[in-house]
Design a protein around this motif. Sequence first.
Motif, PDB file in Angstrom:
ATOM      1  N   GLU A   1       7.983  -9.495   0.242  1.00 39.06           N
ATOM      2  CA  GLU A   1       8.315 -10.193   1.488  1.00 39.06           C
ATOM      3  C   GLU A   1       7.687  -9.488   2.687  1.00 39.06           C
ATOM      4  OE1 GLU A   1       9.221 -12.922   4.097  1.00 39.06           O
ATOM      5  OE2 GLU A   1       9.376 -13.172   1.933  1.00 39.06           O
ATOM      6  N   LEU A   2       7.660  -8.154   2.695  1.00 40.63           N
ATOM      7  CA  LEU A   2       6.979  -7.417   3.771  1.00 40.63           C
ATOM      8  C   LEU A   2       5.495  -7.759   3.787  1.00 40.63           C
ATOM      9  CD1 LEU A   2       8.703  -3.946   3.377  1.00 40.63           C
ATOM     10  CD2 LEU A   2       9.009  -5.567   5.272  1.00 40.63           C
ATOM     11  N   ALA A   3       4.894  -7.839   2.599  1.00 37.03           N
ATOM     12  CA  ALA A   3       3.473  -8.197   2.506  1.00 37.03           C
ATOM     13  C   ALA A   3       3.248  -9.625   3.004  1.00 37.03           C
ATOM     14  CB  ALA A   3       2.981  -8.048   1.070  1.00 37.03           C
ATOM     15  N   ARG A   4       4.149 -10.536   2.688  1.00 36.72           N
ATOM     16  CA  ARG A   4       4.032 -11.920   3.179  1.00 36.72           C
ATOM     17  C   ARG A   4       4.035 -11.943   4.709  1.00 36.72           C
ATOM     18  NH1 ARG A   4       4.876 -15.973  -0.633  1.00 36.72           N
ATOM     19  NH2 ARG A   4       5.845 -15.288  -2.561  1.00 36.72           N
ATOM     20  N   ARG A   5       4.930 -11.152   5.307  1.00 33.85           N
ATOM     21  CA  ARG A   5       4.981 -11.096   6.768  1.00 33.85           C
ATOM     22  C   ARG A   5       3.671 -10.552   7.333  1.00 33.85           C
ATOM     23  NH1 ARG A   5      10.103  -8.153   8.872  1.00 33.85           N
ATOM     24  NH2 ARG A   5       9.198  -8.864  10.833  1.00 33.85           N
ATOM     25  N   PHE A   6       3.123  -9.522   6.689  1.00 31.99           N
ATOM     26  CA  PHE A   6       1.843  -8.946   7.115  1.00 31.99           C
ATOM     27  C   PHE A   6       0.746 -10.006   7.074  1.00 31.99           C
ATOM     28  CE2 PHE A   6      -2.253  -7.232   5.763  1.00 31.99           C
ATOM     29  CZ  PHE A   6      -2.516  -6.323   6.775  1.00 31.99           C
ATOM     30  N   TRP A   7       0.636 -10.738   5.952  1.00 30.39           N
ATOM     31  CA  TRP A   7      -0.440 -11.715   5.800  1.00 30.39           C
ATOM     32  C   TRP A   7      -0.260 -12.921   6.718  1.00 30.39           C
ATOM     33  CZ3 TRP A   7      -4.905 -10.332   4.253  1.00 30.39           C
ATOM     34  CH2 TRP A   7      -5.020  -9.249   3.385  1.00 30.39           C
ATOM     35  N   ARG A   8       0.983 -13.247   7.095  1.00 32.99           N
ATOM     36  CA  ARG A   8       1.196 -14.326   8.067  1.00 32.99           C
ATOM     37  C   ARG A   8       0.609 -13.937   9.419  1.00 32.99           C
ATOM     38  NH1 ARG A   8       6.710 -14.673   5.820  1.00 32.99           N
ATOM     39  NH2 ARG A   8       6.586 -16.272   4.210  1.00 32.99           N
ATOM     40  N   ILE A   9       0.643 -12.652   9.737  1.00 38.03           N
ATOM     41  CA  ILE A   9       0.058 -12.172  10.990  1.00 38.03           C
ATOM     42  C   ILE A   9      -1.459 -12.106  10.884  1.00 38.03           C
ATOM     43  CG2 ILE A   9      -0.128 -10.184  12.560  1.00 38.03           C
ATOM     44  CD1 ILE A   9       2.810  -9.505  11.731  1.00 38.03           C
ATOM     45  N   VAL A  10      -1.958 -11.540   9.803  1.00 37.56           N
ATOM     46  CA  VAL A  10      -3.394 -11.273   9.650  1.00 37.56           C
ATOM     47  C   VAL A  10      -4.195 -12.518   9.313  1.00 37.56           C
ATOM     48  CG1 VAL A  10      -5.081  -9.990   8.258  1.00 37.56           C
ATOM     49  CG2 VAL A  10      -2.985  -8.882   9.007  1.00 37.56           C
ATOM     50  N   GLY A  11      -3.630 -13.394   8.514  1.00 34.15           N
ATOM     51  CA  GLY A  11      -4.374 -14.589   8.096  1.00 34.15           C
ATOM     52  C   GLY A  11      -4.997 -14.396   6.727  1.00 34.15           C
ATOM     53  N   ASP A  12      -6.180 -14.947   6.541  1.00 34.15           N
ATOM     54  CA  ASP A  12      -6.830 -14.928   5.231  1.00 34.15           C
ATOM     55  C   ASP A  12      -7.186 -13.502   4.804  1.00 34.15           C
ATOM     56  OD1 ASP A  12      -6.656 -17.642   5.333  1.00 34.15           O
ATOM     57  OD2 ASP A  12      -8.768 -17.972   5.816  1.00 34.15           O
ATOM     58  N   GLY A  13      -7.163 -13.287   3.497  1.00 41.28           N
ATOM     59  CA  GLY A  13      -7.534 -11.989   2.927  1.00 41.28           C
ATOM     60  C   GLY A  13      -6.837 -11.774   1.611  1.00 41.28           C
ATOM     61  N   GLU A  14      -6.983 -10.569   1.091  1.00 40.40           N
ATOM     62  CA  GLU A  14      -6.317 -10.237  -0.157  1.00 40.40           C
ATOM     63  C   GLU A  14      -6.029  -8.751  -0.220  1.00 40.40           C
ATOM     64  OE1 GLU A  14      -8.870  -9.833  -3.906  1.00 40.40           O
ATOM     65  OE2 GLU A  14      -9.930 -11.357  -2.738  1.00 40.40           O
ATOM     66  N   GLY A  15      -5.083  -8.415  -1.055  1.00 48.52           N
ATOM     67  CA  GLY A  15      -4.693  -7.024  -1.215  1.00 48.52           C
ATOM     68  C   GLY A  15      -3.828  -6.868  -2.451  1.00 48.52           C
ATOM     69  N   ASP A  16      -3.266  -5.689  -2.595  1.00 48.27           N
ATOM     70  CA  ASP A  16      -2.457  -5.384  -3.766  1.00 48.27           C
ATOM     71  C   ASP A  16      -1.207  -4.632  -3.343  1.00 48.27           C
ATOM     72  OD1 ASP A  16      -4.277  -6.286  -5.942  1.00 48.27           O
ATOM     73  OD2 ASP A  16      -5.577  -4.752  -5.100  1.00 48.27           O
ATOM     74  N   ILE A  17      -0.177  -4.726  -4.181  1.00 47.57           N
ATOM     75  CA  ILE A  17       1.051  -3.970  -4.011  1.00 47.57           C
ATOM     76  C   ILE A  17       1.264  -3.216  -5.315  1.00 47.57           C
ATOM     77  CG2 ILE A  17       3.547  -4.056  -3.637  1.00 47.57           C
ATOM     78  CD1 ILE A  17       3.108  -6.831  -2.340  1.00 47.57           C
ATOM     79  N   GLN A  18       1.447  -1.908  -5.224  1.00 50.38           N
ATOM     80  CA  GLN A  18       1.682  -1.105  -6.419  1.00 50.38           C
ATOM     81  C   GLN A  18       2.871  -0.187  -6.169  1.00 50.38           C
ATOM     82  OE1 GLN A  18      -2.602   0.148  -6.283  1.00 50.38           O
ATOM     83  NE2 GLN A  18      -2.300   0.167  -8.490  1.00 50.38           N
ATOM     84  N   GLN A  19       3.776  -0.125  -7.145  1.00 45.42           N
ATOM     85  CA  GLN A  19       4.907   0.792  -7.017  1.00 45.42           C
ATOM     86  C   GLN A  19       4.377   2.213  -7.155  1.00 45.42           C
ATOM     87  OE1 GLN A  19       8.321  -0.023  -9.451  1.00 45.42           O
ATOM     88  NE2 GLN A  19       9.436   1.757  -8.667  1.00 45.42           N
ATOM     89  N   VAL A  20       4.911   3.111  -6.335  1.00 45.02           N
ATOM     90  CA  VAL A  20       4.542   4.521  -6.355  1.00 45.02           C
ATOM     91  C   VAL A  20       5.632   5.271  -7.122  1.00 45.02           C
ATOM     92  CG1 VAL A  20       4.122   6.580  -4.944  1.00 45.02           C
ATOM     93  CG2 VAL A  20       3.342   4.329  -4.159  1.00 45.02           C
ATOM     94  N   PHE A  21       5.254   6.030  -8.124  1.00 46.91           N
ATOM     95  CA  PHE A  21       6.208   6.825  -8.894  1.00 46.91           C
ATOM     96  C   PHE A  21       6.072   8.281  -8.492  1.00 46.91           C
ATOM     97  CE2 PHE A  21       5.077   3.216 -11.691  1.00 46.91           C
ATOM     98  CZ  PHE A  21       6.328   2.632 -11.762  1.00 46.91           C
ATOM     99  N   GLY A  22       7.155   8.985  -8.461  1.00 44.90           N
ATOM    100  CA  GLY A  22       7.123  10.392  -8.110  1.00 44.90           C
ATOM    101  C   GLY A  22       8.512  10.887  -7.790  1.00 44.90           C
ATOM    102  N   PRO A  23       8.621  12.134  -7.389  1.00 41.26           N
ATOM    103  CA  PRO A  23       9.932  12.740  -7.170  1.00 41.26           C
ATOM    104  C   PRO A  23      10.758  12.077  -6.077  1.00 41.26           C
ATOM    105  CG  PRO A  23       8.183  14.234  -6.486  1.00 41.26           C
ATOM    106  CD  PRO A  23       7.543  13.041  -7.130  1.00 41.26           C
ATOM    107  N   GLU A  24      10.111  11.427  -5.110  1.00 40.91           N
ATOM    108  CA  GLU A  24      10.865  10.832  -4.012  1.00 40.91           C
ATOM    109  C   GLU A  24      10.982   9.326  -4.146  1.00 40.91           C
ATOM    110  OE1 GLU A  24      10.105  12.212  -0.114  1.00 40.91           O
ATOM    111  OE2 GLU A  24       9.330  14.114  -0.833  1.00 40.91           O
TER     112      GLU A  24
END
Length: 113
Positions: free
Chosen positions: A89-112
């Motif tokens: 949903e955060l990415a959707r909000r970003f793309w509504r502002i920016v317009g056309d394009g593409e990107g990726d979302i990846q979960q980050v694993f680690g101690p935090e």
Amino acid sequence: MTMRFLMTTKGSDDMAPPSEAMQAEMAAFVEEMTRAGVLLATGGLDPAGTHISSSGGEITVTDGPFTEAKEAIVSFALVEARSKEEAVELARRFWRIVGDGEGDIQQVFGPES
């Protein structure tokens, strides 16, 4: 419990500079996410970059660019969200502002995460 996600955007061959209106809207979005403690880091990336590889104890360093502009990752945001759906949903909000394009979302694993 929260999880961290790395959101990246790719460049494009026809990237135009952002308008003042888009910059203002993006600044407000970034400020909102920062105040909420959701946005941990954000920035632009040099699409040329440097490639490092290791094979059989031999380390090779090669300066870029390596990919076409439309394939290069040009910006990132590290966010903290309660779920993958919230990150999307955060990415959707970003793309509504920016317009056309593409990107990726990846979960980050680690101690935090």
